[in-house]
Design a protein around this motif. Structure first.
Motif, PDB file in Angstrom:
ATOM      1  N   PRO A  93      13.711   8.975   0.504  1.00  0.00           N
ATOM      2  CA  PRO A  93      13.921   9.842   1.663  1.00  0.00           C
ATOM      3  C   PRO A  93      12.692   9.900   2.569  1.00  0.00           C
ATOM      4  N   LYS A  94      12.939  10.208   3.821  1.00  0.00           N
ATOM      5  CA  LYS A  94      11.830  10.330   4.775  1.00  0.00           C
ATOM      6  C   LYS A  94      10.808  11.343   4.264  1.00  0.00           C
ATOM      7  N   GLY A  95       9.553  11.076   4.572  1.00  0.00           N
ATOM      8  CA  GLY A  95       8.467  11.975   4.197  1.00  0.00           C
ATOM      9  C   GLY A  95       7.932  11.801   2.788  1.00  0.00           C
ATOM     10  N   VAL A  96       8.571  10.962   1.965  1.00  0.00           N
ATOM     11  CA  VAL A  96       8.132  10.774   0.575  1.00  0.00           C
ATOM     12  C   VAL A  96       7.116   9.629   0.516  1.00  0.00           C
ATOM     13  N   VAL A  97       5.948   9.920  -0.024  1.00  0.00           N
ATOM     14  CA  VAL A  97       4.907   8.906  -0.179  1.00  0.00           C
ATOM     15  C   VAL A  97       5.338   7.942  -1.289  1.00  0.00           C
ATOM     16  N   HIS A  98       5.248   6.645  -1.005  1.00  0.00           N
ATOM     17  CA  HIS A  98       5.688   5.643  -1.968  1.00  0.00           C
ATOM     18  C   HIS A  98       4.970   4.321  -1.727  1.00  0.00           C
ATOM     19  N   ARG A  99       5.110   3.438  -2.701  1.00  0.00           N
ATOM     20  CA  ARG A  99       4.690   2.053  -2.534  1.00  0.00           C
ATOM     21  C   ARG A  99       5.645   1.197  -3.346  1.00  0.00           C
ATOM     22  N   THR A 100       5.772  -0.051  -2.944  1.00  0.00           N
ATOM     23  CA  THR A 100       6.601  -0.992  -3.687  1.00  0.00           C
ATOM     24  C   THR A 100       5.687  -2.036  -4.315  1.00  0.00           C
ATOM     25  N   ARG A 101       6.135  -2.560  -5.453  1.00  0.00           N
ATOM     26  CA  ARG A 101       5.393  -3.639  -6.107  1.00  0.00           C
ATOM     27  C   ARG A 101       6.371  -4.483  -6.909  1.00  0.00           C
ATOM     28  N   ALA A 102       6.021  -5.740  -7.011  1.00  0.00           N
ATOM     29  CA  ALA A 102       6.863  -6.697  -7.729  1.00  0.00           C
ATOM     30  C   ALA A 102       5.962  -7.579  -8.585  1.00  0.00           C
ATOM     31  N   PRO A 103       6.168  -7.589  -9.919  1.00  0.00           N
ATOM     32  CA  PRO A 103       5.320  -8.392 -10.805  1.00  0.00           C
ATOM     33  C   PRO A 103       5.620  -9.889 -10.737  1.00  0.00           C
ATOM     34  N   GLU A 104       6.736 -10.231 -10.101  1.00  0.00           N
ATOM     35  CA  GLU A 104       7.155 -11.630  -9.960  1.00  0.00           C
ATOM     36  C   GLU A 104       7.820 -11.769  -8.604  1.00  0.00           C
ATOM     37  N   LYS A 105       8.092 -12.980  -8.186  1.00  0.00           N
ATOM     38  CA  LYS A 105       8.782 -13.179  -6.908  1.00  0.00           C
ATOM     39  C   LYS A 105      10.100 -12.414  -6.941  1.00  0.00           C
ATOM     40  N   HIS A 120       0.826  -1.215   0.000  1.00  0.00           N
ATOM     41  CA  HIS A 120       0.000   0.000   0.000  1.00  0.00           C
ATOM     42  C   HIS A 120       0.864   1.271   0.000  1.00  0.00           C
ATOM     43  N   TRP A 121       0.268   2.377  -0.426  1.00  0.00           N
ATOM     44  CA  TRP A 121       0.937   3.680  -0.388  1.00  0.00           C
ATOM     45  C   TRP A 121       1.164   4.056   1.073  1.00  0.00           C
ATOM     46  N   HIS A 122       2.362   4.581   1.366  1.00  0.00           N
ATOM     47  CA  HIS A 122       2.693   4.972   2.732  1.00  0.00           C
ATOM     48  C   HIS A 122       3.911   5.887   2.712  1.00  0.00           C
ATOM     49  N   GLN A 123       4.259   6.375   3.871  1.00  0.00           N
ATOM     50  CA  GLN A 123       5.472   7.177   4.024  1.00  0.00           C
ATOM     51  C   GLN A 123       6.023   6.951   5.421  1.00  0.00           C
ATOM     52  N   HIS A 124       7.279   7.305   5.582  1.00  0.00           N
ATOM     53  CA  HIS A 124       7.928   7.242   6.886  1.00  0.00           C
ATOM     54  C   HIS A 124       8.348   8.673   7.215  1.00  0.00           C
ATOM     55  N   GLU A 125       7.737   9.245   8.214  1.00  0.00           N
ATOM     56  CA  GLU A 125       7.964  10.665   8.530  1.00  0.00           C
ATOM     57  C   GLU A 125       9.370  10.952   9.019  1.00  0.00           C
ATOM     58  N   GLN A 126       9.994   9.992   9.691  1.00  0.00           N
ATOM     59  CA  GLN A 126      11.294  10.253  10.325  1.00  0.00           C
ATOM     60  C   GLN A 126      12.455   9.447   9.749  1.00  0.00           C
ATOM     61  N   GLU A 127      12.181   8.553   8.809  1.00  0.00           N
ATOM     62  CA  GLU A 127      13.225   7.623   8.390  1.00  0.00           C
ATOM     63  C   GLU A 127      13.342   7.508   6.873  1.00  0.00           C
ATOM     64  N   ASP A 128      14.586   7.440   6.392  1.00  0.00           N
ATOM     65  CA  ASP A 128      14.857   7.084   5.003  1.00  0.00           C
ATOM     66  C   ASP A 128      14.733   5.555   4.899  1.00  0.00           C
TER      67      ASP A 128
END
Length: 112
Positions: free
Chosen positions: A84-96, A46-54
């Motif tokens: 970088p911290k504070g950047v909204v992102h998500r990860t996805r992988a089309p394969e293992k 899911h889309w998320h961010q980390h306010e204090q951490e890279d």
């Protein structure tokens, strides 16, 4: 799976071979105030961010996309990327896909 720890050999292939789920995050070791985590993933997070951490991602095998608000980064084996911290992102992988992550020990591996 619990943190493996220090002063131990970490056998990444055997950990990867034991994974039966499509998305798992294993803490391999703590290095000062950062954690080294192994992700074995397939699908979208899911889309998320980390306010204090890279957050650093390194692809061991497979293909990882890191979606940012205005672009998508495509990573192949032996490529890495830091969100970088504070950047909204998500990860996805089309394969293992197998990734290593380095992040502060305060990062919630399920996202903020």
């Amino acid at each position: 799976m619990e943190k493996i720890g220090q002063l131990k050999i970490i056998d990444v292939p055997s950990i990867v071979d034991s994974v039966t789920e499509k998305w798992i995050n294993v803490t391999l070791s703590q290095v000062n105030d950062s954690l080294v985590r192994l992700g074995v993933i397939e699908g979208e997070f899911h889309w998320h961010q980390h306010e204090q951490e890279d957050e650093f991602f390194y692809v061991v095998s497979g293909k990882l996309y890191i979606d940012l608000e205005n672009e998508s980064i495509e990573l192949h084996p032996q490529q890495g990327y830091t969100v970088p911290k504070g950047v909204v992102h998500r990860t996805r992988a089309p394969e293992k896909t197998v990734i290593l992550m380095v992040e502060k020990d305060s990062v919630n591996p399920k996202g903020d």
